[in-house]
Structures are given as C-alpha cells and as structure tokens.
Design an enzyme around this catalytic site. Structure first.
Site, short mmCIF file in Angstrom:
data_model
loop_
_atom_site.label_atom_id
_atom_site.label_comp_id
_atom_site.label_asym_id
_atom_site.label_seq_id
_atom_site.Cartn_x
_atom_site.Cartn_y
_atom_site.Cartn_z
N SER A 142 -113.02 53.22 -64.71
CA SER A 142 -112.51 52.73 -63.45
C SER A 142 -112.52 53.83 -62.57
O SER A 142 -112.26 55.08 -62.74
CB SER A 142 -111.30 52.09 -63.58
OG SER A 142 -110.69 51.67 -62.30
N TYR A 155 -101.77 51.85 -65.17
CA TYR A 155 -103.47 51.54 -65.31
C TYR A 155 -104.16 52.93 -64.98
O TYR A 155 -105.11 53.31 -65.86
CB TYR A 155 -103.71 50.49 -64.54
CG TYR A 155 -105.14 50.22 -64.50
CD1 TYR A 155 -105.77 49.77 -65.69
CD2 TYR A 155 -106.00 50.25 -63.47
CE1 TYR A 155 -107.13 49.45 -65.83
CE2 TYR A 155 -107.51 50.19 -63.56
CZ TYR A 155 -108.00 49.47 -64.75
OH TYR A 155 -109.10 49.22 -64.71
#
Length: 258
Positions: A142, A155
């Site tokens: 990501s 995250y």
C-alpha cells in the site's frame, strides 16, 4: 479445506493469488486467467471462490493464511496440482482509524498477523515450488507502506513491515533466479476494504471516496500485477507505486465539493 478444479492441468504458467474472494484479488484472478495463466484462487470464503471458479475456470483453495495448519494443507494441495510460477500475496487489510495514543492493540496485532505474518507464511511455504520454476513473488502492500498518515498507525506499521520484509527477501535471494515484486496501491475503491476497516459502517466507508474523481479500481491494480509478471525474466519490478491522478499523497487528495 476444499480444493476444486475446473480445468485439466497444463504446462501453462500457474499463479496462486491470496485474498481472492473480492476486490484486487478477484480482479487479479480474472485478468491472469484471461491472459492465459492457470490460477489458484485462495481465500477463506468458499462460496465466493466457487462463484469465481465458475466464472473464470480457475482452481480454488479455501484456506486461512493466518493459520499454520491451514497454509500447510493449502500448499500441499497446490503443489500436488502442478507447478507454481507466481505467488501474488494480496490478502491483507486495515482495521480501524484510531490515533496511536488511543490504539486498539488487539486490532494492531490482527493487522500484523494478516498483512505481515500471513504474507510470509505463504511465501516461505511456497518458496521450494517457486525455486523449481524460477518464479515470482508479488507482495501487494500500500502507499501506507511508504508514508504515514494520521489515524493509520497500526495499518501503516503493518504495511511498512510487510514492505521491508519483502525488500529483505529480495536482498537475500540475489543470485537465485527469483523475482520479488512490490505493488503499492494508493486509493482503490473496492467493495469491502473501507467497509471492513470501519466495522461495516457504510457511511464512514463511503466518506473515504466522497468527492474524489476517479479513484483507482481493483482492475487497475490487477493490470499492474499482470504487467509486472509479464516482464522478461531478467527484469524485477522492485517497487511500483500506483495512485489515482487525484491523489498526490495519502494526505493530499483532490475532492470535488458540490
């Protein structure tokens, strides 16, 4: 664990795609099959995998990448079914958007288990098969693996760890004909990512994309994966960051207001 095949074994290249029951994973299965690959779709939700297999002709394996025994059984079934030329580590996800000083550490632990340990549980288990074919390991991280943002501490930490572990593996495999590829998506509008992050709150999930002109779609990232795998064997796409034009950084996104 269930293994179902809808096509005979061939000598075509064969890929394993994790997190294949929705979003980027399902789109990758569709595109690789359409591009001539044999594909094993792996996820926990059998009904969705069965539907994907009926749609595309892929093979599927029901497994949980956070469980050692489940992965061992899955890998045994996968390798018994033929060669493995690529592993696409797509399974992952975010939980919550709390500040670090108000962190739900249980959620942090779950994100680390899924995004990091799950990825390398699968990678390590399939490395012997990938060595036999001089194969490719794709890790879908990501942009959160490259830059922090407020409310993303757990995250971000998991995705940074996943990226750095993949980079370390790349260093350690130098001298072997194996590729380690990172694909780092920015804002991708899929049906479940934000919904899962916000515990099923549709309003919060929709707000992530409100006003953003043309966020990425799952198919865009699937194409980046397909392209990376299609490069000549001597070409390693070390890291590919893919964002929509409207997003220059995680914290810099153009939104149209009415």
């Amino acid at each position: 664990m269930t293994v179902t095949s809808h096509q005979p074994e061939t000598q075509r290249k064969r890929a394993v795609v994790t997190g294949a029951s929705s979003g980027i994973g399902a789109a990758t299965v569709r595109l690789l099959v359409a591009s001539g690959w044999d594909v094993v779709a792996l996820a926990r939700r059998e009904a969705r995998l069965r539907a994907l297999a009926q749609e595309t002709g892929c093979t599927y394996v029901v497994a949980d990448i956070t469980a050692d025994e489940s992965v061992a059984q899955a890998v045994e079934a996968i390798t018994a079914g033929g060669r493995v030329d690529a592993l696409v580590n797509n399974a992952g996800g975010a939980l919550g958007a709390d500040r670090v000083d108000n962190a739900d550490l249980e959620q942090w632990s779950r994100m680390y288990e899924l995004n990091v340990l799950g990825t390398f549980r699968m990678t390590n288990a399939l490395l012997p098969a990938l060595r036999e074919t001089a194969g490719s390991i794709v890790v879908v991280t990501s942009t959160a693996a490259h830059e922090p943002y407020e409310g993303g501490g757990g995250y971000v930490a998991a995705k940074f760890a996943e990226r750095v572990a993949a980079r370390t593996l790349r260093l350690e495999l130098v001298g072997e004909p194996l590729r380690v590829i990172e694909i780092a998506p920015g804002m991708v509008h899929t049906e479940e990512f934000s919904l899962v992050r916000f515990a099923g709150d549709q309003g919060k999930a929709d707000a992530v994309y409100d006003g953003v002109p043309n966020p990425l779609q799952a198919e865009d990232i699937a194409e980046a994966i397909r392209w990376s795998l299609s490069m000549p064997a001597h070409v390693n796409v070390d890291s590919l960051v893919v964002r929509p034009v409207a997003q220059a950084a995680y914290t810099k996104t153009h939104r149209v207001t009415s």
